[in-house]
Design a protein around this motif. Structure first.
Motif, PDB file in Angstrom:
ATOM      1  N   GLU A   1      13.888 -67.699 102.997  1.00  0.00           N
ATOM      2  CA  GLU A   1      13.629 -67.433 104.406  1.00  0.00           C
ATOM      3  C   GLU A   1      13.845 -68.689 105.245  1.00  0.00           C
ATOM      4  O   GLU A   1      13.717 -69.813 104.731  1.00  0.00           O
ATOM      5  CB  GLU A   1      12.197 -66.924 104.585  1.00  0.00           C
ATOM      6  CG  GLU A   1      11.954 -65.605 103.876  1.00  0.00           C
ATOM      7  CD  GLU A   1      10.533 -65.112 104.036  1.00  0.00           C
ATOM      8  OE1 GLU A   1       9.681 -65.899 104.542  1.00  0.00           O
ATOM      9  OE2 GLU A   1      10.261 -63.962 103.658  1.00  0.00           O
ATOM     10  N   PRO A   2      14.186 -68.534 106.521  1.00  0.00           N
ATOM     11  CA  PRO A   2      14.362 -69.712 107.390  1.00  0.00           C
ATOM     12  C   PRO A   2      13.103 -70.564 107.421  1.00  0.00           C
ATOM     13  O   PRO A   2      11.984 -70.068 107.324  1.00  0.00           O
ATOM     14  CB  PRO A   2      14.640 -69.091 108.766  1.00  0.00           C
ATOM     15  CG  PRO A   2      15.175 -67.726 108.462  1.00  0.00           C
ATOM     16  CD  PRO A   2      14.457 -67.273 107.221  1.00  0.00           C
ATOM     17  N   GLY A   3      13.307 -71.875 107.549  1.00  0.00           N
ATOM     18  CA  GLY A   3      12.182 -72.790 107.585  1.00  0.00           C
ATOM     19  C   GLY A   3      11.601 -72.926 108.969  1.00  0.00           C
ATOM     20  O   GLY A   3      11.964 -72.204 109.909  1.00  0.00           O
ATOM     21  N   ALA A   4      10.671 -73.886 109.115  1.00  0.00           N
ATOM     22  CA  ALA A   4      10.035 -74.128 110.412  1.00  0.00           C
ATOM     23  C   ALA A   4      11.091 -74.499 111.441  1.00  0.00           C
ATOM     24  O   ALA A   4      12.023 -75.253 111.158  1.00  0.00           O
ATOM     25  CB  ALA A   4       9.002 -75.244 110.288  1.00  0.00           C
ATOM     26  N   GLY A   5      10.943 -73.949 112.636  1.00  0.00           N
ATOM     27  CA  GLY A   5      11.906 -74.242 113.690  1.00  0.00           C
ATOM     28  C   GLY A   5      13.226 -73.527 113.521  1.00  0.00           C
ATOM     29  O   GLY A   5      14.219 -73.874 114.174  1.00  0.00           O
ATOM     30  N   GLY A   6      13.259 -72.535 112.627  1.00  0.00           N
ATOM     31  CA  GLY A   6      14.482 -71.756 112.445  1.00  0.00           C
ATOM     32  C   GLY A   6      15.557 -72.439 111.624  1.00  0.00           C
ATOM     33  O   GLY A   6      16.734 -72.061 111.698  1.00  0.00           O
ATOM     34  N   THR A   7      15.182 -73.456 110.847  1.00  0.00           N
ATOM     35  CA  THR A   7      16.172 -74.107 109.986  1.00  0.00           C
ATOM     36  C   THR A   7      16.698 -73.135 108.947  1.00  0.00           C
ATOM     37  O   THR A   7      16.027 -72.171 108.578  1.00  0.00           O
ATOM     38  CB  THR A   7      15.553 -75.335 109.280  1.00  0.00           C
ATOM     39  OG1 THR A   7      14.399 -74.917 108.545  1.00  0.00           O
ATOM     40  CG2 THR A   7      15.154 -76.389 110.295  1.00  0.00           C
ATOM     41  N   ALA A   8      17.894 -73.400 108.460  1.00  0.00           N
ATOM     42  CA  ALA A   8      18.556 -72.497 107.520  1.00  0.00           C
ATOM     43  C   ALA A   8      17.776 -72.428 106.207  1.00  0.00           C
ATOM     44  O   ALA A   8      17.136 -73.411 105.803  1.00  0.00           O
ATOM     45  CB  ALA A   8      19.977 -72.972 107.254  1.00  0.00           C
ATOM     46  N   PRO A   9      17.808 -71.302 105.525  1.00  0.00           N
ATOM     47  CA  PRO A   9      17.141 -71.205 104.221  1.00  0.00           C
ATOM     48  C   PRO A   9      17.709 -72.210 103.229  1.00  0.00           C
ATOM     49  O   PRO A   9      18.888 -72.587 103.307  1.00  0.00           O
ATOM     50  CB  PRO A   9      17.443 -69.770 103.774  1.00  0.00           C
ATOM     51  CG  PRO A   9      17.809 -69.029 105.017  1.00  0.00           C
ATOM     52  CD  PRO A   9      18.453 -70.036 105.917  1.00  0.00           C
ATOM     53  N   VAL A  10      16.868 -72.652 102.298  1.00  0.00           N
ATOM     54  CA  VAL A  10      17.344 -73.557 101.247  1.00  0.00           C
ATOM     55  C   VAL A  10      18.435 -72.882 100.431  1.00  0.00           C
ATOM     56  O   VAL A  10      19.444 -73.504 100.080  1.00  0.00           O
ATOM     57  CB  VAL A  10      16.162 -73.979 100.346  1.00  0.00           C
ATOM     58  CG1 VAL A  10      16.657 -74.811  99.165  1.00  0.00           C
ATOM     59  CG2 VAL A  10      15.126 -74.749 101.150  1.00  0.00           C
ATOM     60  N   LEU A  11      18.242 -71.610 100.126  1.00  0.00           N
ATOM     61  CA  LEU A  11      19.225 -70.841  99.368  1.00  0.00           C
ATOM     62  C   LEU A  11      19.797 -69.761 100.277  1.00  0.00           C
ATOM     63  O   LEU A  11      19.166 -68.733 100.515  1.00  0.00           O
ATOM     64  CB  LEU A  11      18.573 -70.196  98.137  1.00  0.00           C
ATOM     65  CG  LEU A  11      19.497 -69.419  97.205  1.00  0.00           C
ATOM     66  CD1 LEU A  11      20.533 -70.342  96.564  1.00  0.00           C
ATOM     67  CD2 LEU A  11      18.693 -68.701  96.126  1.00  0.00           C
TER      68      LEU A  11
END
Length: 255
Positions: free
Chosen positions: A228-238
């Motif tokens: 899932e996207p990270g904090a602040g809408g960052t791209a998922p790790v996978l």
């Protein structure tokens, strides 16, 4: 133990996950045209699966794990780290490690495996701890039943932690006379079907049922922190495309 240089880390760095990597249809066409010989698992009495981080065991070998467990084989999972390196602060890392340990317990439960063993080593720095990993694995393998094999991430997978775990597992297997199977994870992203960096002459595929592949898919989706996207809408790790590729190419090991 003297640490070997990273095998294919430069290749992975040159093809980051922000790019698409080798498209899934290219892999599927190559594997259909020239499938690796099937891996014979009839003599496997036990399997110790070693992962650098929570999720590698599932992404690389989850369907094989489910298949073996259903066949009555004793399968154990060992995670070298708890996967907290993405945390920006010490408290973030601790929180992420807790989440990923929980996700791993859920995923291994889906696959039918007992609670995993965590070595608790620092994510992103496993190269500095190869001796300790090898010693811990050797102790586990010495206590395993005859006919047990060890599966670890491939020594050329392109991620420093993956390669370090592969080298440590190779050392532990050499000390205990246990057969080593190496499973790729990131190879499917940066390599290509004719890549000379990949030991295709040692490749074997695992014949898997649709049921086992479904178990792998369900287990993989337990790792929400990675998907899932990270904090602040960052791209998922996978990224979704990378997960789709890992779920669709089947499972290959080098022996």
């Amino acid at each position: 133990m003297k640490t070997a240089p990273a095998g294919d880390c430069a290749a992975f760095e040159a093809e980051p996950l922000t790019r698409g990597g080798t498209p899934l249809p290219v892999w599927l066409a190559a594997l259909d045209r020239q499938p690796p010989p099937a891996l014979d698992l009839t003599g496997c009495r036990g399997l110790v699966v070693v992962a650098p981080h929570p999720d590698d065991e599932t992404l690389g070998l989850g369907a094989t794990i489910a298949h073996l467990v259903a066949s009555g084989v004793d399968v154990r999972v060992v995670s070298a780290s708890d996967g907290g390196a993405a945390g920006a602060t010490p408290s973030d890392r601790t929180r992420l490690e807790t989440i990923r340990r929980y996700e791993l317990r859920r995923a291994t439960s889906v696959l039918g495996v007992p609670p995993p063993v965590s070595l608790g080593l620092p994510d992103g720095r496993l190269t500095d701890h190869e001796d300790r990993i090898a010693e811990s694995l050797a102790e586990i393998l010495r206590g395993a039943a005859p006919g047990t094999r060890c599966a670890a991430t491939w020594r050329g997978d392109g991620h420093p932690d993956h390669e370090a775990v592969g080298r440590a597992a190779a050392e532990a297997c050499a000390r205990t006379d246990v057969e080593l199977l190496e499973y790729p994870v990131w190879m499917w992203h940066w390599a290509h079907p004719a890549d000379p960096a990949v030991p295709w002459d040692r490749a074997h595929s695992v014949c898997l049922s649709g049921w086992a592949l479904d178990r792998k898919r369900h287990a993989a989706h337990c790792f929400r922190s990675q998907l899932e996207p990270g904090a602040g809408g960052t791209a998922p790790v996978l990224p979704a495309f990378a997960l789709q590729r890992l779920l669709a190419v089947g499972e290959v090991v080098f022996r």
